[in-house]
Write a protein that holds these residues in place. Sequence first.
Motif, short mmCIF file in Angstrom:
data_model
loop_
_atom_site.label_atom_id
_atom_site.label_comp_id
_atom_site.label_asym_id
_atom_site.label_seq_id
_atom_site.Cartn_x
_atom_site.Cartn_y
_atom_site.Cartn_z
N LEU A 98 -1.69 -1.03 -4.07
CA LEU A 98 -1.01 -0.98 -5.36
C LEU A 98 -1.60 -2.02 -6.30
O LEU A 98 -1.75 -3.18 -5.95
CB LEU A 98 0.49 -1.22 -5.17
CG LEU A 98 1.23 -0.11 -4.43
CD1 LEU A 98 2.66 -0.52 -4.14
CD2 LEU A 98 1.21 1.17 -5.25
N GLU A 99 -1.89 -1.58 -7.51
CA GLU A 99 -2.58 -2.46 -8.45
C GLU A 99 -1.60 -3.31 -9.25
O GLU A 99 -0.53 -2.85 -9.65
CB GLU A 99 -3.38 -1.59 -9.42
CG GLU A 99 -4.74 -2.17 -9.69
CD GLU A 99 -5.59 -1.22 -10.53
OE1 GLU A 99 -6.57 -1.69 -11.09
OE2 GLU A 99 -5.26 -0.01 -10.62
N TYR B 283 2.08 -12.18 -18.41
CA TYR B 283 2.92 -11.89 -17.24
C TYR B 283 2.22 -10.86 -16.35
O TYR B 283 1.61 -9.91 -16.86
CB TYR B 283 4.29 -11.37 -17.69
CG TYR B 283 5.10 -10.73 -16.59
CD1 TYR B 283 5.88 -11.49 -15.72
CD2 TYR B 283 5.11 -9.34 -16.44
CE1 TYR B 283 6.63 -10.89 -14.72
CE2 TYR B 283 5.87 -8.73 -15.44
CZ TYR B 283 6.62 -9.51 -14.58
OH TYR B 283 7.36 -8.91 -13.60
N VAL B 284 2.30 -11.05 -15.04
CA VAL B 284 1.68 -10.10 -14.13
C VAL B 284 2.76 -9.29 -13.42
O VAL B 284 3.65 -9.85 -12.78
CB VAL B 284 0.82 -10.83 -13.07
CG1 VAL B 284 0.25 -9.83 -12.07
CG2 VAL B 284 -0.31 -11.61 -13.74
N TYR B 285 2.68 -7.95 -13.56
CA TYR B 285 3.58 -7.09 -12.80
C TYR B 285 2.96 -6.84 -11.44
O TYR B 285 1.87 -6.25 -11.33
CB TYR B 285 3.82 -5.75 -13.50
CG TYR B 285 4.68 -4.85 -12.63
CD1 TYR B 285 6.05 -5.08 -12.52
CD2 TYR B 285 4.11 -3.85 -11.86
CE1 TYR B 285 6.83 -4.32 -11.66
CE2 TYR B 285 4.88 -3.07 -11.00
CZ TYR B 285 6.25 -3.32 -10.91
OH TYR B 285 7.01 -2.58 -10.05
N ASP B 286 3.65 -7.32 -10.40
CA ASP B 286 3.17 -7.14 -9.03
C ASP B 286 4.05 -6.08 -8.36
O ASP B 286 5.23 -6.31 -8.13
CB ASP B 286 3.29 -8.47 -8.28
CG ASP B 286 2.78 -8.37 -6.85
OD1 ASP B 286 2.38 -7.26 -6.43
OD2 ASP B 286 2.79 -9.40 -6.15
N GLU C 205 0.85 -1.19 0.00
CA GLU C 205 0.00 0.00 0.00
C GLU C 205 0.88 1.24 0.00
O GLU C 205 1.99 1.23 0.52
CB GLU C 205 -0.87 0.03 1.27
CG GLU C 205 -1.95 -1.02 1.28
CD GLU C 205 -2.87 -0.83 2.49
OE1 GLU C 205 -2.91 0.28 3.03
OE2 GLU C 205 -3.53 -1.81 2.86
N ARG C 206 0.39 2.26 -0.61
CA ARG C 206 1.09 3.53 -0.52
C ARG C 206 0.04 4.61 -0.35
O ARG C 206 -0.93 4.65 -1.11
CB ARG C 206 1.94 3.79 -1.77
CG ARG C 206 3.18 4.61 -1.45
CD ARG C 206 4.12 4.69 -2.61
NE ARG C 206 3.52 5.38 -3.74
CZ ARG C 206 4.22 5.87 -4.74
NH1 ARG C 206 5.53 5.74 -4.76
NH2 ARG C 206 3.61 6.46 -5.75
N SER C 207 0.23 5.45 0.61
CA SER C 207 -0.79 6.46 0.96
C SER C 207 -2.15 5.80 1.16
O SER C 207 -3.18 6.35 0.78
CB SER C 207 -0.90 7.52 -0.14
OG SER C 207 0.37 7.93 -0.56
N PRO D 242 5.16 1.25 -7.83
CA PRO D 242 3.86 1.19 -8.54
C PRO D 242 4.08 1.10 -10.04
O PRO D 242 5.09 1.61 -10.54
CB PRO D 242 3.18 2.52 -8.18
CG PRO D 242 3.99 3.12 -7.09
CD PRO D 242 5.36 2.55 -7.17
N PHE D 243 3.14 0.47 -10.73
CA PHE D 243 3.25 0.34 -12.18
C PHE D 243 3.45 1.70 -12.84
O PHE D 243 4.26 1.84 -13.76
CB PHE D 243 1.99 -0.34 -12.74
CG PHE D 243 2.06 -0.58 -14.22
CD1 PHE D 243 2.76 -1.68 -14.73
CD2 PHE D 243 1.44 0.29 -15.11
CE1 PHE D 243 2.84 -1.89 -16.10
CE2 PHE D 243 1.53 0.07 -16.48
CZ PHE D 243 2.22 -1.01 -16.98
#
Length: 237
Positions: free
Chosen positions: A185-186, A195-198, A179-181, A213-214
């Motif tokens: 985070l998505e 492929y999944v960017y985590d 989490e940020r603020s 974050p992406f």
Amino acid sequence: MSAEYNPQCLFNLTYGIYVVTSCAGGKANGQIANTVVQVTAEPARIAVALNKENLTHEYVSRSGVFGVSVLAKETPMTFIGLFGFKSGRDVDKLAQVEYKEGSSGCPVVTENALAVIEAKVVSTLDLGTHTIFVGEVVAGEVLREGEPLTYVSYRDIKKGKAPKTAPTYHGPPPAGAKERSGVKLERYVCQVCGYVYDPAAGDPDNGINPGTPFEDLPDDWVCPVCGAAKDQFEPEE
Ligand code: FE
């Protein structure tokens, strides 16, 4: 006989992940294939199904020989991306990996391989989009002990579900990385290869720290598996 058919039934079939190589006219190429099976023991024969549009298909058709590399479980996604999501018409794939010349004169990939097999085509079956090549095994070697990569574990790793025992697991994300603020985070999915960017994991192999974050990825960042640009990604549903 019942005419019921649920296509999902096919997802219960199991596969490995292999690099199939061949060469013709002084050029060589390789591609990822999941359909490699031993079909007879005496003599030892293996079958592989290749898409007719692939350059490797052309080389196997012309030379009548092919090599198979059985990949190890810890094979990096970038290696699979090179052979699975790029065409030999655009890049010299073999120039980027370790290989050796096989007995047929064509290369077999040794990098990330547990075993290599060479076969001479003895029969083909035209299946429209694909050709099945049946080859008699003419050479084979175990390079090292290890667990072979399966299609299921490849898919799980790509989708960010790598088990903690997997070499691709980068450890728990730092505190606050999810989490940020206060905003979660998505995760973003590559529309080309899946492929999944985590953001919690980042992409440390390419200098992206966990917790990135992406949106903060550099514009020239590309999918570590297939090389697609950032605009090919969509938020995960
Ligand atoms: Fe991709």
